[in-house]
Design a protein around this motif. Structure first.
Motif, PDB file in Angstrom:
ATOM      1  N   GLU A 508      19.362  11.614  17.744  1.00  0.00           N
ATOM      2  CA  GLU A 508      19.834  10.277  17.397  1.00  0.00           C
ATOM      3  C   GLU A 508      19.757   9.985  15.229  1.00  0.00           C
ATOM      4  O   GLU A 508      20.996   8.854  15.522  1.00  0.00           O
ATOM      5  N   PHE A 509      20.203  10.813  14.650  1.00  0.00           N
ATOM      6  CA  PHE A 509      20.577  11.138  13.392  1.00  0.00           C
ATOM      7  C   PHE A 509      22.141  11.411  12.540  1.00  0.00           C
ATOM      8  O   PHE A 509      22.689  11.539  11.679  1.00  0.00           O
ATOM      9  N   HIS A 510      22.639  12.288  14.016  1.00  0.00           N
ATOM     10  CA  HIS A 510      23.913  13.268  13.870  1.00  0.00           C
ATOM     11  C   HIS A 510      25.346  11.414  13.965  1.00  0.00           C
ATOM     12  O   HIS A 510      24.847  10.781  14.221  1.00  0.00           O
ATOM     13  N   GLY A 511      25.564  12.420  12.490  1.00  0.00           N
ATOM     14  CA  GLY A 511      27.018  11.018  12.477  1.00  0.00           C
ATOM     15  C   GLY A 511      26.057   9.923  11.389  1.00  0.00           C
ATOM     16  O   GLY A 511      26.597   8.942  11.694  1.00  0.00           O
ATOM     17  N   GLN A 512      24.455   9.958  11.239  1.00  0.00           N
ATOM     18  CA  GLN A 512      24.291   8.460  10.291  1.00  0.00           C
ATOM     19  C   GLN A 512      24.061   8.622   9.487  1.00  0.00           C
ATOM     20  O   GLN A 512      23.463   8.167   9.025  1.00  0.00           O
ATOM     21  N   VAL A 513      23.369   9.767   9.229  1.00  0.00           N
ATOM     22  CA  VAL A 513      23.291  10.205   7.521  1.00  0.00           C
ATOM     23  C   VAL A 513      24.488  11.536   6.777  1.00  0.00           C
ATOM     24  O   VAL A 513      24.687  12.545   8.399  1.00  0.00           O
ATOM     25  N   SER A 514      24.757  11.428   5.948  1.00  0.00           N
ATOM     26  CA  SER A 514      25.798  12.272   5.143  1.00  0.00           C
ATOM     27  C   SER A 514      24.463  13.091   3.989  1.00  0.00           C
ATOM     28  O   SER A 514      23.645  13.581   4.028  1.00  0.00           O
ATOM     29  N   GLU A 515      24.861  15.003   4.390  1.00  0.00           N
ATOM     30  CA  GLU A 515      25.027  15.563   3.311  1.00  0.00           C
ATOM     31  C   GLU A 515      24.368  14.640   1.771  1.00  0.00           C
ATOM     32  O   GLU A 515      23.432  15.627   1.333  1.00  0.00           O
ATOM     33  N   GLN A 516      24.750  14.227   1.427  1.00  0.00           N
ATOM     34  CA  GLN A 516      24.900  13.812   0.189  1.00  0.00           C
ATOM     35  C   GLN A 516      23.819  13.344  -0.284  1.00  0.00           C
ATOM     36  O   GLN A 516      23.090  13.312  -0.695  1.00  0.00           O
ATOM     37  N   GLN A 517      23.187  12.183   1.098  1.00  0.00           N
ATOM     38  CA  GLN A 517      22.239  10.935   1.103  1.00  0.00           C
ATOM     39  C   GLN A 517      21.235  12.195   1.133  1.00  0.00           C
ATOM     40  O   GLN A 517      19.723  12.058   0.772  1.00  0.00           O
ATOM     41  N   ILE A 518      21.601  13.443   1.857  1.00  0.00           N
ATOM     42  CA  ILE A 518      19.972  14.858   1.826  1.00  0.00           C
ATOM     43  C   ILE A 518      19.486  15.250   0.974  1.00  0.00           C
ATOM     44  O   ILE A 518      18.347  14.821   0.143  1.00  0.00           O
ATOM     45  N   ILE A 519      20.682  15.313  -0.087  1.00  0.00           N
ATOM     46  CA  ILE A 519      20.803  15.759  -1.459  1.00  0.00           C
ATOM     47  C   ILE A 519      19.266  14.736  -2.850  1.00  0.00           C
ATOM     48  O   ILE A 519      19.386  15.066  -3.234  1.00  0.00           O
ATOM     49  N   ASP A 520      20.805  13.173  -2.080  1.00  0.00           N
ATOM     50  CA  ASP A 520      20.026  12.130  -3.447  1.00  0.00           C
ATOM     51  C   ASP A 520      18.484  12.142  -2.800  1.00  0.00           C
ATOM     52  O   ASP A 520      17.446  11.833  -3.375  1.00  0.00           O
ATOM     53  N   TRP A 521      18.506  12.203  -1.673  1.00  0.00           N
ATOM     54  CA  TRP A 521      16.691  12.063  -1.559  1.00  0.00           C
ATOM     55  C   TRP A 521      16.185  13.468  -1.423  1.00  0.00           C
ATOM     56  O   TRP A 521      14.803  13.147  -2.115  1.00  0.00           O
ATOM     57  N   SER A 522      16.171  13.958  -1.448  1.00  0.00           N
ATOM     58  CA  SER A 522      15.467  15.685  -2.480  1.00  0.00           C
ATOM     59  C   SER A 522      15.498  14.756  -4.249  1.00  0.00           C
ATOM     60  O   SER A 522      14.205  15.840  -4.644  1.00  0.00           O
ATOM     61  N   ARG A 523      16.089  14.754  -4.670  1.00  0.00           N
ATOM     62  CA  ARG A 523      15.522  14.834  -5.438  1.00  0.00           C
ATOM     63  C   ARG A 523      15.019  13.874  -6.516  1.00  0.00           C
ATOM     64  O   ARG A 523      14.439  13.527  -7.556  1.00  0.00           O
ATOM     65  N   GLU A 524      14.742  12.331  -5.307  1.00  0.00           N
ATOM     66  CA  GLU A 524      14.245  11.412  -5.053  1.00  0.00           C
ATOM     67  C   GLU A 524      12.080  12.347  -4.961  1.00  0.00           C
ATOM     68  O   GLU A 524      11.311  12.292  -6.127  1.00  0.00           O
ATOM     69  N   HIS A 525      12.558  13.393  -4.367  1.00  0.00           N
ATOM     70  CA  HIS A 525      11.338  13.765  -3.737  1.00  0.00           C
ATOM     71  C   HIS A 525      11.067  15.275  -4.162  1.00  0.00           C
ATOM     72  O   HIS A 525       9.575  15.813  -4.504  1.00  0.00           O
TER      73      HIS A 525
END
Length: 564
Positions: A508-525
């Motif tokens: 359900e997340f295909h096309g809804q989230v980008s690689e950069q968003q994952i990177i940004d989230w990771s840096r927050e966590h």
């Protein structure tokens, strides 16, 4: 002086156990005498009783001895997916006094040639669907003289149109395929061989006889055979059943491949030592698994976390009655916190994380059932002594420091097959005990629980900071879009290495989230030096037959890809 972790030891359980001085086949004899009409294996709607299983095992042992010339100590290759014939073959080989060489059903002809050459096997037992991989090696320079061949369908129930619940039809077509005629030289029909009803040898194997020669995955070179006796296999099996409170009325789901220690021990050998029932699946099918658990009131299931993640994400898992499940266990990777919490909250199940290797016959460490810690290897189990040492000096380290896990226990293999060099690298003596080097980096907390940090050679060194991929992967499962994650180290011109995450997104997340968003989230966590600097989405991650993500294969493929 008691160990720290003994404070949380399961009540009533001894710290050490006596290893039965009998063979694995002894337990099949006992189960057949105690419960002759009880289903030993349920497969495709058909039940194989203990009495019938013993008859088939004895007949195979007689045939191997009298017609194929298998002698005590000879190695016999076993190539198959999960099925009742696998169990018959496994125990029949041992009943003949020989040694089982279980190999991955996905092995290529070249890989099979290696196993045959290395083990010296002259005889093989093979499922019909895999014969094409093995047949080129019959009667050639490999030395393989005879192959007994069976069709999975011979173990299925006959179709009953008036009482058909679709269980048979849910199986793969290759499992339902009829037996084919064998015309080539060196091939023997498995069922015809058993039909001769030849008597087995009069004597049973001894506890210290070699019984199984499983091969390691070969991630550090050619696969190595691990020499296990009946005693080392039983040490693991008996300890596990006591630790988890299993009994003769437990019902086990066999999904993990039986050629691998997770399935072999937890879904075949352990149930037979108890006289329990196994509900067996040839291949992973989450919808069918849910039906089988509900129908047969399955209470015990050993599976890798990746398999359970798939299962409990499936709608059927919410709709079926799964209340019979009492113990879910496994290892090989940490169970993500979000999944562990869901299991406990929604199903009332605590996933019993444990730790073992091919070299230790599976069960070595485990979490106490009533005092478990998540993403944890647990504590050394009965008669096991584990330490954390400096990987270079082998000197023991104080609690809390990171080092290599080394272990001493009755389930540790006798050594590597015909490889004294590997033995010298893997074992060392300390305080009059023989310790095995696992190659796993761990730390022990104040309660004496062991936590995996990673394989000794998997550490990522980013600008001098040590990053443990397993830790990063576990954190990334907290992102709602992440279905699976594999973290690897890739070359970086400035840092030497940098962290890269290979991600499979939930549909359900295909096309809804980008690689950069994952990177940004990771840096927050997580700490910035741990957070992936590169993220790449993949459709799937390669896995072994037991569901483990093949991180080394991915790392080799991506190692020299330029960083962005």
């Amino acid at each position: 002086m008691p160990y720290v972790h003994h404070r949380f030891w399961p009540k009533g359980l001894p710290h050490a156990i006596r290893i039965p001085q009998v063979s694995l086949t002894h337990y099949l004899e006992v189960a057949a005498a105690r419960f002759p009409d009880k289903p030993a294996i349920v497969f495709g709607g058909n039940a194989l009783t203990y009495a019938r299983l013993r008859e088939r095992v004895d007949a195979l042992a007689g045939y191997l001895r009298e017609c194929v010339g298998v002698q005590p100590g000879d190695r016999v290759l076993l190539l198959s997916q999960n099925c009742p014939q696998f169990t018959t073959a496994y125990y029949g080989i041992m009943r003949a006094g020989a040694v089982v060489v279980p190999v991955n059903a996905m092995s290529t002809t070249a890989e099979l040639r290696y196993f045959i050459d290395n083990s010296g096997a002259r005889v093989a037992i093979c499922a019909q669907e895999l014969l094409s991989q093995l047949q080129p090696l019959v009667a050639d320079e490999s030395g393989l003289a005879s192959v007994l061949v069976y069709a999975y369908s011979d173990a299925l129930a006959a179709r009953d149109e008036d009482n058909d619940d679709g269980e048979r039809d849910a199986l793969p077509e290759v499992v339902r395929a009829p037996r084919e005629a064998l015309t080539a030289t060196g091939l023997v029909d498995f069922e015809a061989a058993l039909a001769r009803g030849l008597a087995p040898p009069s004597s049973l194997p001894a506890a210290d006889d070699l019984c199984v020669l499983p091969y390691t995955s070969g991630t550090t070179g050619n696969p190595k055979g691990c020499m296990h006796t009946h005693a080392t296999m039983l040490a693991s099996s008996v300890a596990s059943q006591l630790w988890r409170g299993f009994h003769a009325e437990s019902v086990f789901l066999a999904v993990a491949p039986l050629f691998h220690m997770l399935g072999m021990q937890n879904a075949m050998n352990l149930p037979i030592t108890l006289g329990a029932t196994v509900v067996m699946m040839p291949r992973w099918n989450p919808a069918l698994a849910a039906r089988l658990i509900e129908r047969h009131r399955v209470s015990v299931w050993a599976a890798a976390p990746a398999m359970l993640i798939d299962f409990f994400a499936m709608p059927d898992a919410q709709q079926r009655d799964l209340h019979s499940l009492a113990v879910l266990s496994g290892g090989g990777a940490a169970m993500p916190e979000s999944v562990a919490a869901m299991l406990q909250t929604r199903f009332g199940i605590v996933y019993n994380e444990a730790y073992g290797l091919t070299e230790t016959a599976s069960f070595l460490h485990a979490n106490p059932l009533l005092r478990a810690k998540r993403q944890c290897l647990g504590v050394p189990t009965q008669s096991v002594e584990s330490r954390v040492v400096d990987p270079v000096t082998l000197e023991e380290l104080p609690p809390g420091e990171l080092g290599e896990l080394v272990t001493h226990g009755p389930q540790v293999m006798r050594g590597y097959w015909r490889d004294p060099g590997a033995d010298r690298a893997a074992f060392f003596e300390r305080d009059g005990k023989r310790f095995f080097r696992t190659g796993d980096l761990v730390a022990v907390d104040e309660d004496g629980y062991f936590f995996m940090r990673d394989r000794l050679k998997r550490m990522i060194n980013a600008s001098g900071y040590k990053v443990w991929p397993a830790e990063v992967e576990n954190a990334m499962y907290g992102h709602p879009a992440v279905h699976e994650a594999c973290v690897i180290g890739v070359a970086d011109p400035r840092a030497g290495e940098t962290v890269k995450a290979l991600i499979v997104l939930k549909p359900e997340f295909h096309g809804q989230v980008s690689e950069q968003q994952i990177i940004d989230w990771s840096r927050e966590h997580m700490a910035v030096y741990k957070a992936p600097r590169i993220v790449e989405f993949l459709e799937r991650l390669p896995k072994s037959g037991t569901g483990k993500i093949l991180w080394r294969e991915l790392q080799d493929a991506h190692r020299n890809v330029p960083s962005r």
